[in-house]
Write an enzyme that holds these catalytic residues in place. Structure first.
Site, PDB file in Angstrom:
ATOM      1  N   SER A 182     -24.938   6.520  13.408  1.00  0.00           N
ATOM      2  CA  SER A 182     -24.887   5.815  14.684  1.00  0.00           C
ATOM      3  C   SER A 182     -23.874   4.683  14.733  1.00  0.00           C
ATOM      4  O   SER A 182     -23.441   4.291  15.822  1.00  0.00           O
ATOM      5  CB  SER A 182     -26.272   5.262  15.024  1.00  0.00           C
ATOM      6  OG  SER A 182     -26.729   4.365  14.025  1.00  0.00           O
ATOM      7  N   HIS A 210     -28.443  11.581  17.443  1.00  0.00           N
ATOM      8  CA  HIS A 210     -27.197  11.418  18.189  1.00  0.00           C
ATOM      9  C   HIS A 210     -26.448  12.740  18.349  1.00  0.00           C
ATOM     10  O   HIS A 210     -25.320  12.743  18.858  1.00  0.00           O
ATOM     11  CB  HIS A 210     -26.298  10.392  17.506  1.00  0.00           C
ATOM     12  CG  HIS A 210     -26.752   8.985  17.696  1.00  0.00           C
ATOM     13  ND1 HIS A 210     -26.453   8.237  18.817  1.00  0.00           N
ATOM     14  CD2 HIS A 210     -27.509   8.187  16.910  1.00  0.00           C
ATOM     15  CE1 HIS A 210     -26.993   7.036  18.715  1.00  0.00           C
ATOM     16  NE2 HIS A 210     -27.638   6.976  17.560  1.00  0.00           N
ATOM     17  N   LYS A 241     -31.993   9.838  24.191  1.00  0.00           N
ATOM     18  CA  LYS A 241     -30.536   9.698  24.248  1.00  0.00           C
ATOM     19  C   LYS A 241     -29.993  10.759  25.203  1.00  0.00           C
ATOM     20  O   LYS A 241     -30.109  10.609  26.417  1.00  0.00           O
ATOM     21  CB  LYS A 241     -29.941   9.774  22.843  1.00  0.00           C
ATOM     22  CG  LYS A 241     -30.479   8.692  21.903  1.00  0.00           C
ATOM     23  CD  LYS A 241     -29.732   8.637  20.603  1.00  0.00           C
ATOM     24  CE  LYS A 241     -30.417   7.743  19.568  1.00  0.00           C
ATOM     25  NZ  LYS A 241     -30.686   6.372  20.015  1.00  0.00           N
TER      26      LYS A 241
END
Length: 394
Positions: A182, A210, A241
């Site tokens: 990240s 992610h 996300k």
């Protein structure tokens, strides 16, 4: 309150204020998206994880409203009591299909998923081998288990292999890594990790927070990106996300693994179930992500354009393809100063400094969305261009 404790806390806060400064929450307005209201003005938003631009998507919001009308705000109970609704099972099946696993189990966040995973599976006769730059939730989850631990230098798979050989007598050896890291946006070397795990009969655990929805032809994540879908033993990830940006996390893998977590994983058993409205929204986001590869194509194009623009402006931008773009501004308060200059230009992007990243590795983390327009990308590039005056004066 106890005077001695208060005295210590105040002294520690004073020291933090004088050294790294105190964090303050930024209050924003408007729906999450490519622009946000901050202090009465609208800023172009390069600070969120809404990679596909689905946080404000009408179909996602309609799914949340429908679930809210049908089931209410929350469930006021855990999954093992009366907190399970049909949408929870539908979402778990959708996650498993997306990432290529037999089954999946929901948690209220990926942090909870990672906290609940390792203690449920491991004992003192087991060993966890963890990448040095893994997310804090993986680190904390590993610490909660009774397993022995070894940390290998970031991406150093030769060191990892030495540890695998060193602990060949352990009952289980778990290799643990982020799929996408990240702070840097770099992608784990999954092909070799899979090869090492298979050759050494180790278990491979990947936190794909992610990457889920972002990488791969259908958004299946890092494994699909490398053509290795189904070869990762345990996947954890988030719905907060790319997949709607709301909340929720999961563990996906073999049915026996998932059933074990349902039986003994403490964050699953001892907390309320995910709100049905959020589960309905996430399920809609997964369906959109799978049927709309154009969102990932637009995201990739936006990312490539901004990476190239920042590089052409003379900024240090490590190579990569993920929409996390680290702009390296090493030393002192340089990253903070540039971030402040960007905000004055109407662009929101955050500086990262110690202890979030090592001292000397300060940077601004720019996060690109498929929802960013060409004009917003150009505005960001122009703001970075004018912010070079800060660098010239440093």
């Amino acid at each position: 309150m106890n005077a001695a404790l208060l005295h210590r806390l105040r002294a520690e806060l004073d020291e933090r204020r004088a050294t790294t400064g105190l964090r303050r929450d930024l209050v924003v307005s408007g729906a999450q998206g490519p622009a946000l209201g901050v202090g009465g003005e609208w800023l172009v938003n390069f600070a969120s994880n809404d990679y596909l631009g689905l946080a404000g998507d009408p179909e996602v919001l309609d799914a949340a409203r429908r679930a809210l009308r049908e089931t209410g705000l929350g469930v006021a109970a855990g999954r093992v009591l009366c907190g399970t609704r049909a949408v929870h099972g539908e979402l778990e099946a959708g996650i498993a299909e997306l990432v290529g696993a037999e089954d999946a189990v929901l948690y209220t966040s990926c942090f909870d998923a990672n906290l609940g995973l390792f203690d449920a599976l491991l004992g003192p006769q087991d060993v966890v081998l963890s990448d040095a730059l893994n997310h804090a939730s993986l680190i904390d989850g590993i610490r909660l288990s009774r397993a022995r631990r070894r940390v290998f230098a970031h991406g150093d798979l030769d060191e990892l292999e030495r540890h695998l050989t060193e602990f060949a007598g352990a009952r289980h050896r778990l290799i643990v890594t982020d799929g996408v890291f990240s702070m840097d946006g770099d992608v784990a070397a999954l092909p070799r990790l899979c090869e090492l795990a298979e050759r050494h009969d180790a278990v491979l655990v990947v936190d794909d927070s992610h990457a889920t929805g972002v990488l791969g032809t259908t958004g299946g994540g890092t494994a699909e990106h490398f053509g290795l879908k189904g070869r990762v033993d345990v996947l954890t990830g988030t719905l907060g996300k790319a997949l709607g940006g709301a909340a929720g996390g999961f563990v996906a893998g073999d049915r026996a693994l998932v059933e074990t977590l349902r039986q003994v994983s403490r964050p699953y058993i001892f907390t309320n179930a995910m709100a049905p409205a959020l589960a309905g929204a996430a399920l809609a986001a997964i369906r959109i992500a799978r049927r709309r590869p154009d969102l990932r194509e637009r995201l990739a194009a936006n990312t490539a354009w901004l990476r190239r623009a920042l590089h052409d402006l003379g900024y240090e931008v490590p190579p990569g393809e993920h929409p996390i773009i680290p702009v390296m501004l090493r030393g002192g308060t340089l990253a903070l100063d540039v971030a402040a200059a960007l905000r004055r230009e109407g662009v929101l992007a955050f500086a990262l400094s110690h202890p979030v990243v090592p001292a000397g590795e300060e940077r601004i983390r720019v996060q690109v969305s498929a929802a960013h327009t060409a004009g917003q990308l150009e505005r960001a590039a122009a703001a970075f261009g004018r912010a070079r005056a800060v660098l010239a004066g440093s």
